[in-house]
Design a protein around this motif. Structure first.
Motif, PDB file in Angstrom:
ATOM      1  N   ALA A   1      -3.683 -22.020  -8.248  1.00 15.20           N
ATOM      2  CA  ALA A   1      -2.370 -21.359  -8.268  1.00 15.20           C
ATOM      3  C   ALA A   1      -1.650 -21.645  -9.580  1.00 15.20           C
ATOM      4  N   LEU A   2      -1.709 -22.893 -10.023  1.00  8.93           N
ATOM      5  CA  LEU A   2      -1.117 -23.223 -11.325  1.00  8.93           C
ATOM      6  C   LEU A   2      -1.838 -22.502 -12.459  1.00  8.93           C
ATOM      7  N   GLY A   3      -3.157 -22.397 -12.332  1.00  5.83           N
ATOM      8  CA  GLY A   3      -3.929 -21.688 -13.355  1.00  5.83           C
ATOM      9  C   GLY A   3      -3.588 -20.217 -13.412  1.00  5.83           C
ATOM     10  N   PHE A   4      -3.406 -19.603 -12.251  1.00  2.00           N
ATOM     11  CA  PHE A   4      -3.026 -18.187 -12.246  1.00  2.00           C
ATOM     12  C   PHE A   4      -1.616 -17.990 -12.793  1.00  2.00           C
ATOM     13  N   TYR A   5      -0.750 -18.947 -12.556  1.00  2.00           N
ATOM     14  CA  TYR A   5       0.585 -18.875 -13.152  1.00  2.00           C
ATOM     15  C   TYR A   5       0.491 -18.997 -14.668  1.00  2.00           C
ATOM     16  N   TRP A   6      -0.377 -19.907 -15.120  1.00  2.00           N
ATOM     17  CA  TRP A   6      -0.598 -20.085 -16.560  1.00  2.00           C
ATOM     18  C   TRP A   6      -1.199 -18.827 -17.169  1.00  2.00           C
ATOM     19  N   ALA A   7      -2.094 -18.152 -16.442  1.00  2.00           N
ATOM     20  CA  ALA A   7      -2.751 -16.946 -16.966  1.00  2.00           C
ATOM     21  C   ALA A   7      -1.742 -15.831 -17.207  1.00  2.00           C
TER      22      ALA A   7
ATOM     23  N   LEU B   1      12.550  -8.833  -5.454  1.00  2.00           N
ATOM     24  CA  LEU B   1      11.176  -9.195  -5.136  1.00  2.00           C
ATOM     25  C   LEU B   1      10.622 -10.050  -6.262  1.00  2.00           C
ATOM     26  N   PRO B   2       9.638 -10.923  -5.958  1.00  2.00           N
ATOM     27  CA  PRO B   2       9.080 -11.750  -7.021  1.00  2.00           C
ATOM     28  C   PRO B   2       8.361 -10.908  -8.059  1.00  2.00           C
ATOM     29  N   ASP B   3       8.365 -11.412  -9.259  1.00  2.00           N
ATOM     30  CA  ASP B   3       7.671 -10.759 -10.352  1.00  2.00           C
ATOM     31  C   ASP B   3       6.191 -10.660 -10.002  1.00  2.00           C
ATOM     32  N   ASN B   4       5.538  -9.609 -10.457  1.00  2.00           N
ATOM     33  CA  ASN B   4       4.117  -9.418 -10.167  1.00  2.00           C
ATOM     34  C   ASN B   4       3.265 -10.577 -10.654  1.00  2.00           C
ATOM     35  N   ALA B   5       3.694 -11.263 -11.678  1.00  2.00           N
ATOM     36  CA  ALA B   5       2.927 -12.387 -12.197  1.00  2.00           C
ATOM     37  C   ALA B   5       2.986 -13.585 -11.258  1.00  2.00           C
ATOM     38  N   LEU B   6       3.958 -13.616 -10.354  1.00  2.00           N
ATOM     39  CA  LEU B   6       4.086 -14.738  -9.423  1.00  2.00           C
ATOM     40  C   LEU B   6       3.420 -14.497  -8.078  1.00  2.00           C
TER      41      LEU B   6
END
Length: 123
Positions: free
Chosen positions: A69-75, A3-8
């Motif tokens: 979405a990119l910002g949440f990935y950066w966060a 499963l994808p990592d929770n951060a993704l």
């Protein structure tokens, strides 16, 4: 299958939720103005300009969602960064929504009167 990592998860949700808005922008750009609060293109003075304006605004909403979405990935789980990205997303999307409502009210105000509508046959 992993499963994808929770951060993704949050960036993926934002990216996927921006796709319907992008599809709506393409449909409006092709002249489907009825998707915008039931606008009647036949009653507009310049339906192509209206379609271009609303398609551009919808595309900007989709772009802001993709940037979020990119910002949440950066966060990457940092709550302060997530808060900053969330506030920026809310300001941008709601600002664009207000801009769309203003443009819609201007278009509806400039509607041709039904008596001038050639489809009714009245003058």
């Amino acid at each position: 299958m992993n499963l994808p990592d929770n951060a993704l998860v949050l960036p993926l949700i934002m990216a996927v939720s921006g796709l319907p808005v992008l599809v709506a922008a393409v449909l409006v750009a092709r002249g489907n103005l009825r998707l915008i609060n039931g606008l009647d293109a036949a009653r507009l003075r310049d339906p192509a300009a209206a379609a271009a304006r609303f398609a551009r605004l919808l595309a900007l909403v989709a772009i802001s969602m993709f940037l979020a979405a990119l910002g949440f990935y950066w966060a990457h789980g940092d709550y302060n960064r997530i808060l900053v990205v969330t506030v920026l997303l809310l300001v941008s999307v709601n600002g664009l929504a207000v801009t769309m409502l203003i443009a819609l009210s201007r278009l509806k105000r400039d509607y041709r009167a039904p008596r001038d509508d050639p489809r009714t046959g009245r003058r």
